[in-house]
Design a protein around this motif. Sequence first.
Motif, PDB file in Angstrom:
ATOM      1  N   SER A  58      47.595  43.856  40.783  1.00 29.45           N
ATOM      2  CA  SER A  58      46.430  43.346  41.513  1.00 29.45           C
ATOM      3  C   SER A  58      45.164  43.591  40.711  1.00 29.45           C
ATOM      4  CB  SER A  58      46.266  44.057  42.857  1.00 29.45           C
ATOM      5  OG  SER A  58      47.233  43.658  43.762  1.00 29.45           O
ATOM      6  N   PHE A  59      45.056  44.793  40.154  1.00 29.83           N
ATOM      7  CA  PHE A  59      43.821  45.200  39.497  1.00 29.83           C
ATOM      8  C   PHE A  59      43.621  44.456  38.184  1.00 29.83           C
ATOM      9  CE2 PHE A  59      41.117  47.830  36.880  1.00 29.83           C
ATOM     10  CZ  PHE A  59      40.152  48.268  37.759  1.00 29.83           C
ATOM     11  N   LEU A  60      44.647  44.449  37.345  1.00 27.82           N
ATOM     12  CA  LEU A  60      44.502  43.843  36.015  1.00 27.82           C
ATOM     13  C   LEU A  60      44.937  42.392  35.991  1.00 27.82           C
ATOM     14  CD1 LEU A  60      45.917  46.672  33.733  1.00 27.82           C
ATOM     15  CD2 LEU A  60      43.529  46.052  34.053  1.00 27.82           C
ATOM     16  N   GLY A  61      45.979  42.075  36.787  1.00 25.65           N
ATOM     17  CA  GLY A  61      46.635  40.795  36.598  1.00 25.65           C
ATOM     18  C   GLY A  61      46.162  39.652  37.470  1.00 25.65           C
ATOM     19  N   MET A  62      45.723  39.970  38.726  1.00 28.43           N
ATOM     20  CA  MET A  62      45.558  38.873  39.668  1.00 28.43           C
ATOM     21  C   MET A  62      44.448  37.898  39.286  1.00 28.43           C
ATOM     22  SD  MET A  62      45.563  38.866  43.726  1.00 28.43           S
ATOM     23  CE  MET A  62      43.998  39.657  43.751  1.00 28.43           C
ATOM     24  N   ALA A  63      43.283  38.442  38.903  1.00 26.03           N
ATOM     25  CA  ALA A  63      42.189  37.551  38.505  1.00 26.03           C
ATOM     26  C   ALA A  63      42.656  36.632  37.380  1.00 26.03           C
ATOM     27  CB  ALA A  63      40.969  38.359  38.085  1.00 26.03           C
ATOM     28  N   GLY A  64      43.475  37.175  36.484  1.00 25.87           N
ATOM     29  CA  GLY A  64      43.995  36.386  35.373  1.00 25.87           C
ATOM     30  C   GLY A  64      44.925  35.284  35.837  1.00 25.87           C
ATOM     31  N   ILE A  65      45.814  35.624  36.775  1.00 22.17           N
ATOM     32  CA  ILE A  65      46.739  34.611  37.287  1.00 22.17           C
ATOM     33  C   ILE A  65      45.952  33.462  37.904  1.00 22.17           C
ATOM     34  CG2 ILE A  65      48.499  34.134  39.034  1.00 22.17           C
ATOM     35  CD1 ILE A  65      49.512  36.972  38.642  1.00 22.17           C
ATOM     36  N   ILE A  66      44.904  33.826  38.672  1.00 18.32           N
ATOM     37  CA  ILE A  66      44.119  32.775  39.323  1.00 18.32           C
ATOM     38  C   ILE A  66      43.341  31.971  38.280  1.00 18.32           C
ATOM     39  CG2 ILE A  66      42.337  32.298  41.045  1.00 18.32           C
ATOM     40  CD1 ILE A  66      43.157  35.039  42.267  1.00 18.32           C
ATOM     41  N   ALA A  67      42.766  32.681  37.294  1.00 15.39           N
ATOM     42  CA  ALA A  67      41.991  31.983  36.267  1.00 15.39           C
ATOM     43  C   ALA A  67      42.828  30.918  35.575  1.00 15.39           C
ATOM     44  CB  ALA A  67      41.462  32.982  35.239  1.00 15.39           C
ATOM     45  N   PHE A  68      44.116  31.201  35.389  1.00 18.04           N
ATOM     46  CA  PHE A  68      44.949  30.258  34.656  1.00 18.04           C
ATOM     47  C   PHE A  68      45.784  29.363  35.561  1.00 18.04           C
ATOM     48  CE2 PHE A  68      43.714  33.346  31.541  1.00 18.04           C
ATOM     49  CZ  PHE A  68      43.382  32.542  30.463  1.00 18.04           C
ATOM     50  N   SER A  69      45.644  29.495  36.892  1.00 17.79           N
ATOM     51  CA  SER A  69      46.374  28.568  37.756  1.00 17.79           C
ATOM     52  C   SER A  69      45.471  27.894  38.790  1.00 17.79           C
ATOM     53  CB  SER A  69      47.538  29.278  38.455  1.00 17.79           C
ATOM     54  OG  SER A  69      47.060  30.303  39.287  1.00 17.79           O
ATOM     55  N   GLY A  70      44.208  28.280  38.856  1.00 20.17           N
ATOM     56  CA  GLY A  70      43.270  27.595  39.739  1.00 20.17           C
ATOM     57  C   GLY A  70      43.680  27.662  41.193  1.00 20.17           C
ATOM     58  N   TYR A  71      43.705  26.514  41.852  1.00 16.18           N
ATOM     59  CA  TYR A  71      44.039  26.467  43.284  1.00 16.18           C
ATOM     60  C   TYR A  71      45.410  27.065  43.564  1.00 16.18           C
ATOM     61  CZ  TYR A  71      45.772  24.707  47.695  1.00 16.18           C
ATOM     62  OH  TYR A  71      46.340  24.625  48.940  1.00 16.18           O
ATOM     63  N   ASP A  72      46.382  26.854  42.670  1.00 17.79           N
ATOM     64  CA  ASP A  72      47.729  27.382  42.907  1.00 17.79           C
ATOM     65  C   ASP A  72      47.722  28.892  43.110  1.00 17.79           C
ATOM     66  OD1 ASP A  72      48.916  24.930  42.785  1.00 17.79           O
ATOM     67  OD2 ASP A  72      49.472  25.081  40.667  1.00 17.79           O
ATOM     68  N   GLY A  73      46.755  29.587  42.511  1.00 16.44           N
ATOM     69  CA  GLY A  73      46.660  31.042  42.679  1.00 16.44           C
ATOM     70  C   GLY A  73      46.363  31.462  44.104  1.00 16.44           C
ATOM     71  N   SER A  74      45.953  30.492  44.937  1.00 15.99           N
ATOM     72  CA  SER A  74      45.648  30.814  46.339  1.00 15.99           C
ATOM     73  C   SER A  74      46.835  31.419  47.073  1.00 15.99           C
ATOM     74  CB  SER A  74      45.215  29.563  47.100  1.00 15.99           C
ATOM     75  OG  SER A  74      44.292  28.823  46.358  1.00 15.99           O
ATOM     76  N   VAL A  75      48.059  31.091  46.643  1.00 15.57           N
ATOM     77  CA  VAL A  75      49.224  31.630  47.350  1.00 15.57           C
ATOM     78  C   VAL A  75      49.180  33.160  47.356  1.00 15.57           C
ATOM     79  CG1 VAL A  75      50.735  29.665  46.903  1.00 15.57           C
ATOM     80  CG2 VAL A  75      50.744  31.586  45.308  1.00 15.57           C
ATOM     81  N   TYR A  76      48.724  33.766  46.250  1.00 12.98           N
ATOM     82  CA  TYR A  76      48.669  35.235  46.190  1.00 12.98           C
ATOM     83  C   TYR A  76      47.531  35.768  47.046  1.00 12.98           C
ATOM     84  CZ  TYR A  76      51.731  34.316  42.304  1.00 12.98           C
ATOM     85  OH  TYR A  76      52.762  33.867  41.546  1.00 12.98           O
ATOM     86  N   LEU A  77      46.394  35.067  47.015  1.00 18.14           N
ATOM     87  CA  LEU A  77      45.241  35.530  47.783  1.00 18.14           C
ATOM     88  C   LEU A  77      45.546  35.516  49.278  1.00 18.14           C
ATOM     89  CD1 LEU A  77      42.512  33.673  45.754  1.00 18.14           C
ATOM     90  CD2 LEU A  77      42.863  36.131  45.835  1.00 18.14           C
TER      91      LEU A  77
END
Lengths: 591, 84
Positions: A58-77
């Motif tokens: 969550s701390f290191l990875g999540m912002a990165g996952i969202i940055a590189f997947s855009g809207y698709d990253g919403s599933v984690y949020l």
Amino acid sequence: MDIQTWTFLIVGLTFALYIGIAIWTRAKSTKDFYVAGGGVSPLANGLATGADWMSAASFLGMAGIIAFSGYDGSVYLMGWTGGYVLLALLLAPYLRKFGKFTVPDFIGDRYYSNVARTVAVIAALFVSFTYVAGQMRGVGVVFSRFLDVEVNTGVYIGMAVVLFYAFLGGMKGITYTQVAQYCVLIFAFMVPAIFISLMATGNPIPQIGFGSAGEDGVYLLDKLDGLMTDLGFTAYTDGTKSTMDVFFITAALMMGTAGLPHVIIRFFTVPKVRDARKSAGYALLFIAILYTTAPAIAVFARTNLMETVQDTPYEEIPPWFTKWESTGLIAWTDKNGDGKIQYLPGSAIDGGQPQFVESRGSSGQRMISNASTSPNELYVDRDITVLANPEIANLPNWVIALVAAGGLAAALSTAAGLLLVISTSISHDLIKKQIAPDISDKKELWIARFSAMLAVIVAGYFGIHPPGFVASVVALAFGLAASSFFPAIVMGIFSKRMNREGAISGMVAGLAITCYYIARFKLGWIGNPETATEANWWWGISPEGFGTVGMLVNFLIAILVSRFTPAPPEDVQEIVENIRIPSGAGEAIGH
Amino acid sequence: MDSQHRKKYWKENLKYLTILIFIWFVVSYGFGILFVDELNTIRMGGFKLGFWFAQQGSIYVFVLLIFVYVRLMNKLDKKYKLDE
């Protein structure tokens, strides 16, 4: 002072703090060890749950996952926050009223069966081990990145620290160290985020900042969408996943969150039922601070990356680029020989990670041996989104050190929570409840301590020798929790008619179908790996989202079987009546 | 405590749960996923509304829902004299 000195100083101070808390909060009874004596305030429990929940990922990875997947990253949020609503409304208050120590305790007593208890123990161990291996590895990676030690040495140091407070304090020690760890990690996450938001938009609140306009008066998100579509990427605010898949993944993560044993047991530590509800609210509030900031950081970082590197000659690139290139998180291959960086859709390399060779290219860049044929020249590791933030924002060295301490706090707190579930499953659910029910409290406490030690060693082993599938099995952990615990607990509370036969067959069916699907389509262990492709997914559902199907199967089978088998005995129905009423939880905690 | 009293308490609890879970479903699965494209035609400052719900709005509503539930239940407990 340089970064190295600052990092040693801040990380050293936080570790001293954790160890100090551990000595101060030694466990004196099994109740202390399993549920921190049942006297944790809702606010403290909310803070501890926040740290427990937010891992290195969550701390290191999540912002990165969202940055590189855009809207698709919403599933984690949505998935990793929405589960707390289910926890607060459907599970936590009733389980607190039930007043035992573990999730298998509830399953075993509610379904009057040691078979059900054993199924629950196995599922709890499996889920927790899968999860904890990744955390120990995460501790090692953070150490190696910030303190220049070997990853394995980092794992050993992390093991020693976790062992110290888990062994001494059990849940009590873990709870109060987690409170401290939450404060460290949220401070470390927010400081760079606020500065970056100020730089990009002039607004210090990142949540508002990423919906504002930059200096040129163009809204940041519109600019990013434009930059991306111009280069052939999908627009940032549009996804590439199908609606069906987004729906199922989000659902699996939500139900999985609500069914994860290390999260559920945190709500056994508060004094009253009303405290359990309230502390779930606090927990989500504290988690939401990070989870609503992450998508903002993602937008700032992605925009910055695209604007900075696109068509920039390597010689003119800012220093953070070359710094992270030297650690292997960035790799650039000058495929068209123009000396400039082209960042385009498609993977710049073959395989998961760049393979660096000794030589340097004509612009001075590090050369790699596995460049792909795609025109994309740039490989960027997603973790860089958070790691490079302080440097991009030109923040002082102590902030960079703080991010290191925050990453370690996130990884250690989650690892400790999981280790407690593992040790409790062994000492309480297996030994006390099944093998040797007559042992004294004092003996059980020592067994709990030694199972914690054993769990740390096993987790450390997995951290040093990560099984190849660990990276891909977070899906498995959530899928299994969603398809086993969530339905069994919810039906145990909301249906008086649900019986032993229904619950066991439901859990087994849910677990079996989820395991099968992940083994078939994610790991390629069953069937022809050639056909384990997206085109053959059932109803277009990815393995990450299949836990939702497992959960539905569990509900369906359980209800069907329970209709044709006898109703639960009177005294069990009495238990159900009783957990629905909030008063009287105080006395129920003992055995 | 008589069972009639308990049943009424439980029924009211279930009513609250149904309403809150419905809102939970609508803001996330509804606004953030199923109707995201329709909502994206509406703008709120620099955000497309569907995107905002998926990455911000749903989370704020989640937090709010839990605290509303806490308040409702504390009141309900008091009404039925089940508070401590």
